[in-house]
Design an enzyme around this catalytic site. Structure first.
Site, PDB file in Angstrom:
ATOM      1  N   ASP A  26      -0.231 -64.326   8.921  1.00  0.00           N
ATOM      2  CA  ASP A  26       0.847 -64.255   7.819  1.00  0.00           C
ATOM      3  C   ASP A  26       1.762 -65.492   7.880  1.00  0.00           C
ATOM      4  OD1 ASP A  26       1.941 -63.009   5.570  1.00  0.00           O
ATOM      5  OD2 ASP A  26       3.839 -62.859   6.953  1.00  0.00           O
ATOM      6  N   ASP A  28       4.879 -66.259   5.382  1.00  0.00           N
ATOM      7  CA  ASP A  28       6.500 -66.313   5.419  1.00  0.00           C
ATOM      8  C   ASP A  28       6.827 -65.138   6.340  1.00  0.00           C
ATOM      9  OD1 ASP A  28       8.883 -66.805   4.223  1.00  0.00           O
ATOM     10  OD2 ASP A  28       7.857 -66.466   2.238  1.00  0.00           O
TER      11      ASP A  28
END
Ligand SMILES: [Mg+2]
Length: 343
Positions: A26, A28
Site C-alpha cells: 500500500d 499512503d
C-alpha cells in the site's frame, strides 16, 4: 471463508523479504504520507529489492495514472516504473471489460487514472449521459470535481445503465484533517439513485485478482497500514499480511481487530521486511510471551508484565486479545498495558 481464525501474530525465522517473493505495498501510510516518504521506507525498500524481492505498489486511489504514481515514487528515491503500480482504476476497468463488449462507451466520473485504465482495456471513456454510455464508472476525482458530474452519473443510472465504483474508501486523511474520499462521492449517487455499484478496490476480490495477474506473485506478502482495506483484502485473498504502524491504525485498533482484520505480522515500519519475526509462545492459561513480555487477558483488561522491545509487548498483547476475542473483536481495556509500551 474457510481460513482458520488467527489468534496470534505468526513468527518467521527468515527475513520476510526472503520468505515471500513479492511485496504488495500500500502507498499512503506505508511508503509515503502526503507527499513525503515515511521514515525508513526508502532504505528498506531498496534493501528488500536488492535482496531479490519484487516490489509492487497497490493503491485504491483511482485518480492518478500508474505513470504518475511511479514518477512520484522515483522522486522520493524509490526505483519504480508504471508496471510496478496497480490501481483500483485498473481493477474496475477489467471488471467492466469482462461484462461489456469491446469498445463499449463508459461514462467517467473521476480522473485521468480511470480514463487511461479504460482505454487500456479497449473501452471508450465518455463524459456525458447523452453520449449513450453502456456503463458508469466512478472513481476519486480530486477536490476540483464539479458537482454536475454526479448529476451525469444519476441521469445514466436512472435509465438502467450499470454502475461501477473503483473503490469505496469513505475518507482521505491529509495534513489539514479528514477529506471525503470516493466512497463519500459514491454515497451521493447511491442516495440520489437508490442503485448499488459493483466495487473493485481493496478489500474486494477484483483488486486482489488484478494485483496477482499483473505481478505474477506466487508467494505474496500484503503490506499495509489499514485493517479494513489492506489487511481484510489479504484475508479475502487468503494471503499473508504485514501491518505497519506508520499510518492510520493504532495499537488499540489492532488489539480490537476481528479475525478478518488480524494481520499475519505486525511491525513498526518497513524495516520489518528485512528481519525475521519473533514467535509468540504460551497460551491463555499461562500467558502469552514474546521477547521479555508476558500478556494475559483478565476479566476487564489486558495485563502485561516484563520488559523489552515495545513491539514484542504488542505482539504478546495481540495474542492475549485475539485469543480472548476468538471470532469476535476483543473488548478488553488495553490502556494501561499499552501505556507501559509507550503505544
Ligand atoms: Mg494506506
Amino acid at each position: 471463508m474457510s481460513r482458520s481464525v488467527r489468534t496470534r501474530p505468526a513468527g518467521s525465522g527468515r527475513h520476510l523479504s526472503e520468505a515471500y517473493d513479492t511485496a504488495l505495498l500500500d502507498l499512503d501510510g506505508v511508503v509515503y504520507a502526503g507527499g513525503d516518504a515515511i521514515a525508513h521506507a526508502v532504505d528498506s525498500l531498496a534493501a528488500a529489492r536488492d535482496g531479490g524481492m519484487h516490489l509492487a505498489y497497490v493503491t485504491n486511489n483511482a485518480l492518478r495514472t500508474p505513470d504518475a504514481v511511479a514518477g512520484h515514487l522515483t522522486e522520493l528515491g524509490i526505483a519504480a516504473d508504471a508496471a510496478d503500480v496497480i490501481t483500483s482504476a485498473q481493477a474496475v476497468a477489467r471488471l467492466i471489460a469482462e461484462q461489456l463488449p469491446s469498445g463499449a462507451r463508459v461514462l467517467v466520473i473521476g480522473g485521468e487514472g480511470l480514463r487511461v485504465a479504460l482505454r487500456e482495456r479497449g473501452l471508450e471513456p465518455v463524459e456525458s449521459a447523452e453520449d449513450d454510455p453502456a456503463a458508469v464508472v466512478q472513481g476519486y476525482g480530486g477536490p476540483e470535481l464539479p458537482w454536475g458530474r454526479f448529476a451525469e452519473a444519476c441521469y445514466a443510472i436512472a435509465r438502467g445503465v450499470p454502475w461501477y465504483a473503483s473503490n469505496t474508501d469513505l475518507t482521505i486523511p491529509g495534513d489539514r484533517g479528514i477529506a471525503p474520499g470516493n466512497g463519500a462521492a459514491v454515497e451521493v449517487v447511491r442516495i440520489a439513485t437508490g442503485a448499488e455499484p459493483q466495487v473493485a478496490g481493496k478489500p474486494l476480490p477484483p483488486m486482489h485478482r488484478e494485483t496477482i495477474l499483473r505481478t505474477g506473485a506466487r508467494r505474496p506478502l500484503v503490506v499495509g497500514d489499514r485493517l479494513d482495506t489492506d489487511i481484510e483484502g489479504a484475508f479475502n485473498g487468503e494471503v499473508d499480511s504485514l501491518l505497519v504502524l506508520t499510518g492510520v491504525t493504532d495499537a488499540p485498533q489492532l488489539l480490537a481487530a476481528p479475525p478478518r482484520h488480524r494481520p499475519t505480522y505486525v511491525d513498526a515500519d518497513l524495516r520489518g521486511l528485512l528481519t525475521g519475526q519473533p514467535e509468540v509462545t504460551g497460551d491463555a492459561d499461562g500467558g502469552f510471551g514474546c521477547g521479555g513480555w508476558t500478556a494475559t487477558a483478565g476479566e476487564e483488561r489486558l495485563e502485561l508484565a516484563g520488559e523489552g522491545e515495545a513491539l514484542d509487548g504488542l505482539r504478546a498483547l495481540c495474542a492475549a486479545a485475539w485469543t480472548a476475542g476468538g471470532k469476535e473483536a476483543c473488548g478488553l481495556d488495553a490502556g494501561k498495558a499499552l501505556a507501559r509500551l509507550g503505544l
